[in-house]
Enzyme design. Sequence first.
Site: not given
Ligand code: ARG
Length: 380
Positions: A170, A190, A198, A232, A327
């Site tokens: 995604h 980074e 840094d 994913d 993510s």
């Molecule tokens: N889907 C989210 C993103 O696009 C983060 C997912 C992680 N969320 C969580 N509650 N662990 O960055």
Amino acid sequence: MKIQIVCFMFLWSYAHSSCVTPLGATSECVSLYDCAPLLASFEQRPLPSHVVSFLRQSSCGFEGYVPQVCCGPLPAQTSTSTPRPRPRPTRPPNNNNGQRSPVEAEDSSPAPSDVCGIDTQGDRIYGGQFTDLDEFPWMALMGYRTPSGSITYQCGGVLINRRYILTAAHCVTGAITREVGTLVTVRLGEYDLQSETDCMNDSCADPPVEVPVDSSHPHSGYSDSNSDKRDDIALVRLAQRVKYSYYVQPICLPDGRSRLTVGNDVFVAGWGKTLNGRNSPVKLKLKVPIFEKENCIKKYRTLGAELTSNQICAGGKFAEDACRGDSGGPLMRAKNNGVWESVAVVSFGYGCGRDGWPGVYTSTANYLDWIRSTLQSTNV
Ligand code: ARG
């Protein structure tokens, strides 16, 4: 006077001092990574204790963070593998003497286990959640070109060899391309997005490197419209090979043998949204426990998401979670030998940090074949 001091410092930092190896031979005190026989001994997994103790006896200090060894052969029974040329994993900061010619790793295979996941021994953890400057040198920031032409970093990933980043599907396909933009660049090495150089405790990291993206390869089973977010996972091929350095190194993939069990502590890291609602400019890390899968399945079922066996749940404590922007980043663990492996990819959650609601991650170990074949078929 000034010149003398400068010259002295120059000689001091470049001349190797002589030393005596544990076997009594006269040798030179050099970086471990320049000492083929000792480096080769790291090939064995798990590292036998007599090898560890020989390495320890060979130690002759540190240059920056890089262990120096009195270089020489191992005793006959200790050495079980013949030294062979290999990619060099690390280099001391500010010591780019340019004389080494690293042996190039195959782009189409994951990093060999002896040169990935090296624990840089971040020993100055700030405030619990900031990473150390040199910690997790495989962390990547995914950069998107917005319709206005600017670059925004909205996902994480990990470097798995000189050419590829492992991230979430995604992060490369679906809504993100419409809502954010197209993935065009990957930033490595980074720490703090807000500062150009840094530094921490008087030591400064090399500037980050920005590598253009060649192509993105989401898993074919992934679709934004599946509420379970199955498959994913994605690989991103970089347009150039990455030069490894102290601040840019690959992480290992799991070997498929070791199992994660409930309560095992793993780490998630990234630049995602924090409790103040904004993305963090600084690389953060968080220890999260592996969450019981059956319980996690039941919870997410109430939201209409049927989790698959290729997903891992972790976290579930109030205000301790990955969040938007994390993510594609890794769930990592350090194996007993101290080598880090990327066990899963940050995928989704029910909001962030709700008590009793763990985050859902794509289990890397379940996709090793897909990773291998995708590396091969896309490395053209
Ligand atoms: N889907 C989210 C993103 O696009 C983060 C997912 C992680 N969320 C969580 N509650 N662990 O960055």
